[in-house]
Structure formats: C-alpha cells, structure tokens
Design a protein around this motif. Structure first.
Motif, mmCIF file in Angstrom:
data_model
loop_
_atom_site.group_PDB
_atom_site.id
_atom_site.type_symbol
_atom_site.label_atom_id
_atom_site.label_comp_id
_atom_site.label_asym_id
_atom_site.label_seq_id
_atom_site.Cartn_x
_atom_site.Cartn_y
_atom_site.Cartn_z
ATOM 1 N N ASN A 61 -4.626 3.620 6.540
ATOM 2 C CA ASN A 61 -4.808 3.419 5.103
ATOM 3 C C ASN A 61 -3.492 3.140 4.394
ATOM 4 O O ASN A 61 -3.456 2.373 3.429
ATOM 5 C CB ASN A 61 -5.531 4.627 4.494
ATOM 6 C CG ASN A 61 -7.035 4.547 4.723
ATOM 7 O OD1 ASN A 61 -7.687 3.612 4.259
ATOM 8 N ND2 ASN A 61 -7.568 5.505 5.459
ATOM 9 N N LEU A 62 -2.400 3.722 4.865
ATOM 10 C CA LEU A 62 -1.086 3.336 4.341
ATOM 11 C C LEU A 62 -0.816 1.865 4.618
ATOM 12 O O LEU A 62 -0.401 1.105 3.725
ATOM 13 C CB LEU A 62 0.016 4.191 4.973
ATOM 14 C CG LEU A 62 1.451 3.700 4.737
ATOM 15 C CD1 LEU A 62 1.799 3.709 3.247
ATOM 16 C CD2 LEU A 62 2.449 4.516 5.540
ATOM 17 N N LEU A 63 -1.062 1.423 5.849
ATOM 18 C CA LEU A 63 -0.776 0.042 6.210
ATOM 19 C C LEU A 63 -1.685 -0.930 5.459
ATOM 20 O O LEU A 63 -1.267 -2.047 5.130
ATOM 21 C CB LEU A 63 -0.913 -0.140 7.721
ATOM 22 C CG LEU A 63 0.004 0.758 8.576
ATOM 23 C CD1 LEU A 63 -0.090 0.374 10.041
ATOM 24 C CD2 LEU A 63 1.443 0.707 8.095
ATOM 25 N N ASP A 357 -2.631 11.761 1.886
ATOM 26 C CA ASP A 357 -2.790 10.914 0.707
ATOM 27 C C ASP A 357 -1.512 10.896 -0.126
ATOM 28 O O ASP A 357 -0.992 9.831 -0.494
ATOM 29 C CB ASP A 357 -3.965 11.427 -0.132
ATOM 30 C CG ASP A 357 -4.290 10.531 -1.316
ATOM 31 O OD1 ASP A 357 -4.118 9.296 -1.187
ATOM 32 O OD2 ASP A 357 -4.728 11.049 -2.353
ATOM 33 N N MET A 358 -0.971 12.077 -0.400
ATOM 34 C CA MET A 358 0.225 12.142 -1.238
ATOM 35 C C MET A 358 1.450 11.613 -0.505
ATOM 36 O O MET A 358 2.246 10.849 -1.060
ATOM 37 C CB MET A 358 0.465 13.583 -1.694
ATOM 38 C CG MET A 358 -0.595 14.091 -2.649
ATOM 39 S SD MET A 358 -0.220 15.728 -3.294
ATOM 40 C CE MET A 358 1.150 15.384 -4.358
ATOM 41 N N SER A 359 1.612 12.015 0.758
ATOM 42 C CA SER A 359 2.789 11.578 1.513
ATOM 43 C C SER A 359 2.832 10.062 1.628
ATOM 44 O O SER A 359 3.887 9.435 1.464
ATOM 45 C CB SER A 359 2.779 12.206 2.905
ATOM 46 O OG SER A 359 2.913 13.609 2.824
ATOM 47 N N PHE A 360 1.684 9.460 1.918
ATOM 48 C CA PHE A 360 1.656 8.015 2.115
ATOM 49 C C PHE A 360 1.687 7.251 0.793
ATOM 50 O O PHE A 360 2.169 6.114 0.746
ATOM 51 C CB PHE A 360 0.452 7.622 2.957
ATOM 52 C CG PHE A 360 0.640 7.895 4.430
ATOM 53 C CD1 PHE A 360 1.898 8.051 4.977
ATOM 54 C CD2 PHE A 360 -0.458 7.992 5.281
ATOM 55 C CE1 PHE A 360 2.077 8.291 6.335
ATOM 56 C CE2 PHE A 360 -0.290 8.226 6.638
ATOM 57 C CZ PHE A 360 0.985 8.380 7.164
ATOM 58 N N ALA A 361 1.181 7.851 -0.284
ATOM 59 C CA ALA A 361 1.326 7.215 -1.593
ATOM 60 C C ALA A 361 2.808 7.162 -1.977
ATOM 61 O O ALA A 361 3.300 6.144 -2.478
ATOM 62 C CB ALA A 361 0.518 7.961 -2.647
ATOM 63 N N VAL A 362 3.538 8.255 -1.715
ATOM 64 C CA VAL A 362 4.984 8.260 -1.953
ATOM 65 C C VAL A 362 5.665 7.200 -1.093
ATOM 66 O O VAL A 362 6.530 6.448 -1.569
ATOM 67 C CB VAL A 362 5.577 9.658 -1.653
ATOM 68 C CG1 VAL A 362 7.108 9.600 -1.618
ATOM 69 C CG2 VAL A 362 5.124 10.669 -2.694
ATOM 70 N N GLN A 363 5.263 7.128 0.169
ATOM 71 C CA GLN A 363 5.895 6.160 1.063
ATOM 72 C C GLN A 363 5.639 4.726 0.595
ATOM 73 O O GLN A 363 6.551 3.889 0.583
ATOM 74 C CB GLN A 363 5.373 6.343 2.483
ATOM 75 C CG GLN A 363 5.976 5.389 3.497
ATOM 76 C CD GLN A 363 6.538 6.103 4.703
ATOM 77 O OE1 GLN A 363 7.482 6.864 4.604
ATOM 78 N NE2 GLN A 363 5.953 5.855 5.846
ATOM 79 N N ALA A 364 4.401 4.422 0.209
ATOM 80 C CA ALA A 364 4.069 3.067 -0.230
ATOM 81 C C ALA A 364 4.876 2.683 -1.469
ATOM 82 O O ALA A 364 5.431 1.568 -1.555
ATOM 83 C CB ALA A 364 2.573 2.962 -0.511
ATOM 84 N N LEU A 365 4.959 3.568 -2.442
ATOM 85 C CA LEU A 365 5.711 3.261 -3.665
ATOM 86 C C LEU A 365 7.207 3.160 -3.377
ATOM 87 O O LEU A 365 7.917 2.367 -4.016
ATOM 88 C CB LEU A 365 5.441 4.328 -4.721
ATOM 89 C CG LEU A 365 4.020 4.338 -5.301
ATOM 90 C CD1 LEU A 365 3.844 5.510 -6.264
ATOM 91 C CD2 LEU A 365 3.703 3.027 -6.012
#
Length: 420
Positions: A61-63, A357-365
């Motif tokens: 989902n991150l990708l 969800d939070m970790s990957f939202a931070v990573q995406a931004l």
C-alpha cells in the motif's frame, strides 16, 4: 500490457495478493488519503525509486501511493522470511512494481536481488536495515550516479547510517524516518510489542500467563513488548546496558537484571536491542530446559547462533513451523524461533496494518519532500521535517473521528513571548 521485470515465486498468486493488499488498505486511512493527494499532484512524476523492504501487504500500500504519485519502483525483500509471495505477485501483475523477492530465498539470492533492483539507476532509495545503501556504497557505487536521497525506517539501519556518516562514507542525504515521534510510538512500541507476542504464540502455542519473559533492551520496542507481555500475565525481567533506560524499567515496576542472572530464570527470552551477541554462549549454557529464544531486532545477530549450534548435540528442525529445537549434551532442549530472525515477521505477519498506516504515511510524505528539495540537501542523516509528523498524526486522528483543541491567538502569543 507487458509486466515489469521480476523475480517472484509465482505470478499466479496475484489475485490472492490483491485481496490481501485490499484488506490491509481498510486499516490504512491516512496512507489512502496521501495516495489520493499524490494522484492529483504527481509529486514523484518520472522518478525511479528502489526499495529494500519487507514484502507485505502494508508495504504494497505504500508502494501504491508512490506509484500514484508518478514514481517507477523496483523492490527487493529486506528479510527472506517475511516475504508474502502472493503480495509480491500482486505488486508485479496488478500494481506495476518491479519485484525481486521470494519467501525463503538463500543469502546469495538475497544479495543478488539487491543488485537487481539497484540496476535501474534509482533517484531515491527506501531502505529497511541499510542493506540497500550498504550494498550500493560498497559494491556498486556507479549505480548511484543519479541518486539524490532516500529514507531509512529502522533503528538498526539508522545506527549504521550514522556510523557511515561519521566516517565520511555516506554519499547521500538519508532521512531517518524511524526517528519520528509517530514511528517510535506507533510502530516501534505498539506494533513491535503486539506483533512479537503474535509471532511467539503462533510458533509455540505457549501460554504466557505465569511464565517469565526476559526482554533484552528497553527502548521503544522493548518497552512495548514488556507492556504487552505483562498484560498477558507474564512475569517480565528487563536487561539493559543504558542506565537511564534501566532506571525507567525499574520505575515502571519491572525486575531489571544483568543477562548473566536473567538467562537462567527466563522461560521465554526475546532480544530487541539492535546489537549483536546479546545472548551469548555463557547465557545459553545456563538456560532452562525448554527455554524459548526469539529475536525482534532487525538482524539475526542478537542471539549467538554459532554458539548455540556448538553447544548442541542434535538439532531438530521445524518441530513446529518456524520452531527449531536444539538438544544439548545434558538433554536440555532450547527452542529457537524463526531462525533467530525477526520473529514478528518470520513467524507471524508483522505489525498490524493500522500501525503501518502512520509509518508509511510519514515515509510517503518524506519521499515527496525529498523530491521537492532535490539537489538542495547535503549527504548525511537528516530528520523528518516536523510538519510531516504532525500532519500524519492529524490525518490519523481525523480517520479515527477524534477531535483535539487548537491554540487560541492569545495562547500562541503567550508561548512566543518571554515577557510576563
């Protein structure tokens, strides 16, 4: 449409993988909102991103969010035991990601896949443990000709990056996504705590209530694990090398002992330190019959596996899935979970999707921020901009339906003033 280059186990598993990815997405509302924003703004248009991460539905989902932002992606696994072959197939067949990963691949194949994904000459690197960055710098530096930055999402990886930077070896600006407040709180504490217990129980089907668990390391991960073990009725002993963290454990009501004393008491011993040889030969020699060893640090170096094999007269592989039994000369049996690798991913499914969800939202931004500031940043280990962490926390609260107060103008003025 031609499929991306890949090295997955079976593309026929793609539809099962899609169902797994879509199920995880239900618990990842913050990342979904980021993906929708990326699809409109295309902040990663025409950028090539190479990633070394756990090949799970949450990572998928991150990708998907990065793909929505316009990026081309090549992915290798950061741990051969955590790869979900159906997720890998779905990433290739349904989401247009180049994937080189399959469950259980040997060390040579693991290393080869790191080079395979680097051969796209990436603009950015996303790492989980610093293996990708390390491989690129030591073995194939020419493949970094167009690379302008990246992210690292583990404690272990950040430690390695900081050492590289201190020695002048790090040639890229790398953002320590691991070091944000949301990552430490949600991912390290709540995620590692729950998923480690999940891995131990799936592998052993053991009762924790009334048993003694030794938690080696009282950082965010160890703290979360100790809390959850105590909540399930276990007696918890903490071992530490940091006086401040040891004092914190004492003040929270845990017994704190050196490993020399704790090893012979524990029924279940779990390492979560990010360092090597935490449980050594002298500790192994004092373990109880039936003691269970597990590791939730990133690499399989926290338990001295060579010493364990040397002490054993018989090794019974897979007495249960991801459970090996080592028999010592005096008949004592030592149980090792997930080959000493990450037990929460080797014997279970890793963190719940809501945690990632939070970790990957931070990573995406953060990836979008790196793209925006391309060419402006110097090599070294950088912090995530504070505004990104705050924004992700706000998105998560909105998704949970939680409202919070806002400072009034007078309150803001008061905090900015030093005059009474």
């Amino acid at each position: 449409m031609a499929l991306p280059r890949n090295g997955v186990a079976d593309l026929g598993l793609a539809q099962a993988g899609v169902r797994r990815v879509e199920w995880a997405e239900r618990a990842m509302p913050a990342l979904r909102r980021v993906r929708e924003r990326f699809a409109e703004e295309l902040p990663l248009r025409d950028l090539r991103i190479t990633a070394c991460m756990h090949v799970t539905a949450e990572t998928a989902n991150l990708l998907r969010a990065l793909r929505a932002g316009g990026a081309g992606i090549a992915l290798a696994a950061s741990n051969p035991l955590s790869t979900q072959d159906d997720t890998a197939a779905a990433l290739v067949a349904e989401y247009g990601v180049e994937v080189h990963a399959r469950a259980g691949i040997d060390s040579a194949g693991y290393d080869r896949n790191l080079v395979n994904v680097l051969e796209q000459f990436p603009h950015m690197l996303l790492d989980d443990g610093c293996d990708l960055v390390n491989t690129a710098h030591l073995e194939r530096p020419e493949l970094l000709a167009e690379t302008f930055g990246g992210c690292e999402q583990t404690t272990t990886g950040v430690i390695r990056l900081r050492q590289m930077s201190a020695e002048g070896a790090l040639k890229l600006p790398m953002v320590a996504v691991n070091d944000t407040a949301t990552k430490r709180m949600f991912d390290n504490r709540y995620g590692t705590g729950q998923s480690t217990i999940d891995g131990i129980m799936r592998a052993t089907n053991a009762m924790l209530a009334g048993r003694t668990m030794v938690v080696a390391g009282f950082g965010y991960c160890g703290r979360g694990l100790a809390e959850r073990a105590r909540g399930m009725g276990a007696r918890v002993i903490v071992t530490e090398v940091d006086p401040v963290k040891a004092l914190d454990a004492v003040m929270q009501g845990y017994t704190v002992l050196p490993m020399d004393e704790a090893a012979g008491i524990g029924d279940v011993l779990v390492t979560v330190t990010g360092n090597r040889d935490v449980i050594r030969a002298e500790h192994l020699a004092s373990l109880k019959d039936g003691a269970v060893l597990a590791n939730s640090g990133h690499f399989d170096v926290e338990i001295d596996l060579a010493a364990l094999e040397a002490l054993s007269v018989e090794i019974r592989r897979e007495v249960r899935p991801q459970t090996d039994e080592y028999v010592l000369a005096d008949g004592r049996r030592i149980i090792l979970l997930a080959e000493g690798r990450l037990v929460n991913l080797g014997a279970a499914e890793g963190h719940p999707a809501a945690v990632m969800d939070m970790s990957f939202a931070v990573q995406a931004l953060t990836v979008a921020w790196l793209a925006e500031h391309r060419g402006e940043l110097q090599p070294g280990v950088l912090d995530v901009p504070l505004g990104i962490d705050t924004e992700v926390a706000r998105l998560e609260l909105e998704a949970l339906g939680v409202g919070i107060d806002r400072l009034t103008p007078d309150q803001e003025d008061y905090l900015r003033s030093w005059r009474v």
